[in-house]
Design a protein around this motif. Structure first.
Motif, PDB file in Angstrom:
ATOM      1  N   PRO A 169       0.834  -1.203   0.000  1.00  0.00           N
ATOM      2  CA  PRO A 169       0.000   0.000   0.000  1.00  0.00           C
ATOM      3  C   PRO A 169       0.868   1.252   0.000  1.00  0.00           C
ATOM      4  O   PRO A 169       2.042   1.206   0.350  1.00  0.00           O
ATOM      5  CB  PRO A 169      -0.780  -0.139   1.305  1.00  0.00           C
ATOM      6  N   CYS A 170       0.237   2.381  -0.348  1.00  0.00           N
ATOM      7  CA  CYS A 170       1.002   3.618  -0.499  1.00  0.00           C
ATOM      8  C   CYS A 170       0.916   4.532   0.708  1.00  0.00           C
ATOM      9  O   CYS A 170       1.688   5.487   0.815  1.00  0.00           O
ATOM     10  CB  CYS A 170       0.535   4.368  -1.739  1.00  0.00           C
ATOM     11  N   GLY A 171      -0.041   4.279   1.640  1.00  0.00           N
ATOM     12  CA  GLY A 171      -0.209   5.207   2.750  1.00  0.00           C
ATOM     13  C   GLY A 171      -0.523   6.596   2.218  1.00  0.00           C
ATOM     14  O   GLY A 171      -1.243   6.750   1.233  1.00  0.00           O
ATOM     15  N   ALA A 172       0.044   7.607   2.842  1.00  0.00           N
ATOM     16  CA  ALA A 172      -0.200   8.990   2.426  1.00  0.00           C
ATOM     17  C   ALA A 172       0.875   9.503   1.470  1.00  0.00           C
ATOM     18  O   ALA A 172       0.997  10.706   1.256  1.00  0.00           O
ATOM     19  CB  ALA A 172      -0.290   9.896   3.647  1.00  0.00           C
ATOM     20  N   LEU A 183       4.114   5.237 -12.277  1.00  0.00           N
ATOM     21  CA  LEU A 183       3.954   4.819 -10.887  1.00  0.00           C
ATOM     22  C   LEU A 183       2.472   4.624 -10.593  1.00  0.00           C
ATOM     23  O   LEU A 183       1.664   5.534 -10.799  1.00  0.00           O
ATOM     24  CB  LEU A 183       4.531   5.889  -9.941  1.00  0.00           C
ATOM     25  N   THR A 184       2.126   3.435 -10.121  1.00  0.00           N
ATOM     26  CA  THR A 184       0.766   3.144  -9.690  1.00  0.00           C
ATOM     27  C   THR A 184       0.773   2.934  -8.189  1.00  0.00           C
ATOM     28  O   THR A 184       1.546   2.115  -7.679  1.00  0.00           O
ATOM     29  CB  THR A 184       0.200   1.899 -10.405  1.00  0.00           C
ATOM     30  N   VAL A 185      -0.068   3.673  -7.478  1.00  0.00           N
ATOM     31  CA  VAL A 185      -0.134   3.599  -6.018  1.00  0.00           C
ATOM     32  C   VAL A 185      -1.485   3.015  -5.623  1.00  0.00           C
ATOM     33  O   VAL A 185      -2.523   3.389  -6.172  1.00  0.00           O
ATOM     34  CB  VAL A 185       0.092   4.974  -5.364  1.00  0.00           C
ATOM     35  N   VAL A 186      -1.452   2.098  -4.663  1.00  0.00           N
ATOM     36  CA  VAL A 186      -2.651   1.367  -4.263  1.00  0.00           C
ATOM     37  C   VAL A 186      -2.772   1.395  -2.749  1.00  0.00           C
ATOM     38  O   VAL A 186      -1.773   1.267  -2.036  1.00  0.00           O
ATOM     39  CB  VAL A 186      -2.586  -0.102  -4.741  1.00  0.00           C
ATOM     40  N   ASP A 187      -4.001   1.543  -2.262  1.00  0.00           N
ATOM     41  CA  ASP A 187      -4.259   1.424  -0.831  1.00  0.00           C
ATOM     42  C   ASP A 187      -5.716   1.019  -0.641  1.00  0.00           C
ATOM     43  O   ASP A 187      -6.571   1.296  -1.491  1.00  0.00           O
ATOM     44  CB  ASP A 187      -3.973   2.738  -0.097  1.00  0.00           C
ATOM     45  N   LEU A 188      -5.975   0.367   0.478  1.00  0.00           N
ATOM     46  CA  LEU A 188      -7.337  -0.040   0.807  1.00  0.00           C
ATOM     47  C   LEU A 188      -8.196   1.149   1.228  1.00  0.00           C
ATOM     48  O   LEU A 188      -9.411   1.150   1.034  1.00  0.00           O
ATOM     49  CB  LEU A 188      -7.301  -1.085   1.933  1.00  0.00           C
ATOM     50  N   GLU A 189      -7.557   2.174   1.795  1.00  0.00           N
ATOM     51  CA  GLU A 189      -8.271   3.353   2.289  1.00  0.00           C
ATOM     52  C   GLU A 189      -8.340   4.423   1.188  1.00  0.00           C
ATOM     53  O   GLU A 189      -7.312   4.944   0.753  1.00  0.00           O
ATOM     54  CB  GLU A 189      -7.563   3.911   3.521  1.00  0.00           C
ATOM     55  N   PRO A 190      -9.539   4.761   0.710  1.00  0.00           N
ATOM     56  CA  PRO A 190      -9.658   5.750  -0.365  1.00  0.00           C
ATOM     57  C   PRO A 190      -8.994   7.085  -0.041  1.00  0.00           C
ATOM     58  O   PRO A 190      -8.417   7.725  -0.927  1.00  0.00           O
ATOM     59  CB  PRO A 190     -11.180   5.911  -0.529  1.00  0.00           C
ATOM     60  N   GLU A 191      -9.068   7.515   1.221  1.00  0.00           N
ATOM     61  CA  GLU A 191      -8.485   8.803   1.583  1.00  0.00           C
ATOM     62  C   GLU A 191      -6.969   8.779   1.439  1.00  0.00           C
ATOM     63  O   GLU A 191      -6.352   9.796   1.089  1.00  0.00           O
ATOM     64  CB  GLU A 191      -8.885   9.165   3.009  1.00  0.00           C
ATOM     65  N   ALA A 207      -7.799  -0.634  -3.516  1.00  0.00           N
ATOM     66  CA  ALA A 207      -7.934  -2.088  -3.619  1.00  0.00           C
ATOM     67  C   ALA A 207      -7.356  -2.758  -2.386  1.00  0.00           C
ATOM     68  O   ALA A 207      -6.471  -2.215  -1.718  1.00  0.00           O
ATOM     69  CB  ALA A 207      -7.219  -2.614  -4.875  1.00  0.00           C
ATOM     70  N   ASP A 208      -7.871  -3.931  -2.092  1.00  0.00           N
ATOM     71  CA  ASP A 208      -7.337  -4.803  -1.055  1.00  0.00           C
ATOM     72  C   ASP A 208      -6.109  -5.503  -1.629  1.00  0.00           C
ATOM     73  O   ASP A 208      -6.188  -6.114  -2.703  1.00  0.00           O
ATOM     74  CB  ASP A 208      -8.406  -5.828  -0.655  1.00  0.00           C
ATOM     75  N   MET A 209      -4.984  -5.432  -0.941  1.00  0.00           N
ATOM     76  CA  MET A 209      -3.752  -5.999  -1.487  1.00  0.00           C
ATOM     77  C   MET A 209      -3.840  -7.508  -1.667  1.00  0.00           C
ATOM     78  O   MET A 209      -3.079  -8.078  -2.458  1.00  0.00           O
ATOM     79  CB  MET A 209      -2.555  -5.629  -0.597  1.00  0.00           C
ATOM     80  N   ARG A 210      -4.751  -8.158  -0.977  1.00  0.00           N
ATOM     81  CA  ARG A 210      -4.925  -9.600  -1.137  1.00  0.00           C
ATOM     82  C   ARG A 210      -5.680  -9.955  -2.404  1.00  0.00           C
ATOM     83  O   ARG A 210      -5.627 -11.100  -2.858  1.00  0.00           O
ATOM     84  CB  ARG A 210      -5.667 -10.174   0.072  1.00  0.00           C
ATOM     85  N   ALA A 258       0.540  -9.343  -5.655  1.00  0.00           N
ATOM     86  CA  ALA A 258       1.507  -8.344  -6.133  1.00  0.00           C
ATOM     87  C   ALA A 258       2.405  -8.940  -7.208  1.00  0.00           C
ATOM     88  O   ALA A 258       2.693  -8.300  -8.233  1.00  0.00           O
ATOM     89  CB  ALA A 258       2.340  -7.821  -4.970  1.00  0.00           C
ATOM     90  N   ALA A 259       2.846 -10.177  -6.987  1.00  0.00           N
ATOM     91  CA  ALA A 259       3.752 -10.833  -7.940  1.00  0.00           C
ATOM     92  C   ALA A 259       3.103 -11.013  -9.304  1.00  0.00           C
ATOM     93  O   ALA A 259       3.784 -10.974 -10.337  1.00  0.00           O
ATOM     94  CB  ALA A 259       4.191 -12.185  -7.389  1.00  0.00           C
TER      95      ALA A 259
END
Length: 261
Positions: A38-41, A55-63, A86-89, A122-123
């Motif tokens: 995930p990318c966090g903030a 660069l593609t950044v992903v996180d479960l939290e939309p904010e 998205a959920d990383m799983r 991820a792989a």
């Protein structure tokens, strides 16, 4: 309190930079396209973006995604950035990357079996010849050094609350974080309490928590995604080999030119 509230102060809360040089070294090794999940903030995203063609950044939290993308756009990187919630799983993107990153203790928010799912997801987005890096904490004492991660104190008694820090927010108010930790077999639970002080008064307060799971060196091999080989396992950001007393467990996987183990 929803996780989105923490997202608003995440860039003040998490200021770790020990991994930046190591990560930029990976990006600089022929990695024009990068996935961060995930990318966090955007702590790492902002450092990676100048050196990545895409660069593609992903996180479960939309904010979190919104804040990261906005920060990257302010820095002039908007044309090369894509943000996804998205959920990383269960990550399913129609893209492949030269480098996929699961930074710091992000994977350890999941128990090892679910971590295996996230690693495989991820792989699946790594291009032939590309690499996947996963960075884990061992939660071992660091002789003569600061604790790593900085929110964990191996010497603290379970259940004892302590003030971690007081930091200034962009509006001049102060954010205070207190925490207590609890060891539970192969995981550590962290209880977190936040207070925003304005003029010496508590303007806002909320509680949060997280549980981090311990991962072993053997897990790195057992969870190896299909079509990927373990290229290296480092014990810290200086590139040293992992040993039983290393503060980090950093695995680098590389995908071969064709599928299959």
């Amino acid at each position: 309190m929803p996780y989105s509230r923490r997202a608003a102060v995440y860039d003040v809360e998490y200021t770790e930079e020990r991994d930046v040089g190591f990560i930029l070294g990976l990006v600089g090794q022929a990695a024009p396209s990068v996935l961060e999940v995930p990318c966090g903030a955007g702590r790492l995203s902002l450092r990676i973006a100048p050196y990545a063609g895409r660069l593609t950044v992903v996180d479960l939290e939309p904010e979190m995604v919104a804040r990261t993308v906005a920060a990257l756009e302010r820095e002039g990187h908007g044309g090369r950035i894509r943000g996804r919630v998205a959920d990383m799983r269960e990550l399913r993107l129609e893209e492949r990357f030269d480098l996929a990153l699961i930074p710091r203790e992000a994977l350890q928010l999941l128990p090892p079996e679910e971590g295996r799912q996230a690693l495989a997801a991820a792989a699946a987005h790594v291009a032939p010849g590309g690499r996947l890096a996963v960075d884990l904490a061992t939660f071992l004492p660091v002789p003569g050094g600061a604790p790593d991660p900085d929110y964990y104190d191996p010497a603290r008694t379970d259940g004892v609350w302590a003030t971690d820090w007081i930091r200034t927010l962009s509006d001049g108010s102060q954010l205070v974080r207190q925490s207590a930790q609890h060891h539970d077999g192969m995981s550590i639970r962290f209880d977190l309490q936040y207070r925003v002080l304005q003029g010496g008064r508590v303007a806002e307060d909320w509680a949060a928590g997280m549980r981090l799971h311990r991962y072993s060196r053997g897990w790195i091999d057992d969870a190896r995604p299909d079509g990927m080989a373990v290229e290296a396992v480092h014990g810290d950001y200086d590139g040293s080999d992992f040993t039983g007393d290393s503060p980090r467990l950093i695995a680098l996987y590389r995908r071969g030119p064709a599928a299959g183990r």
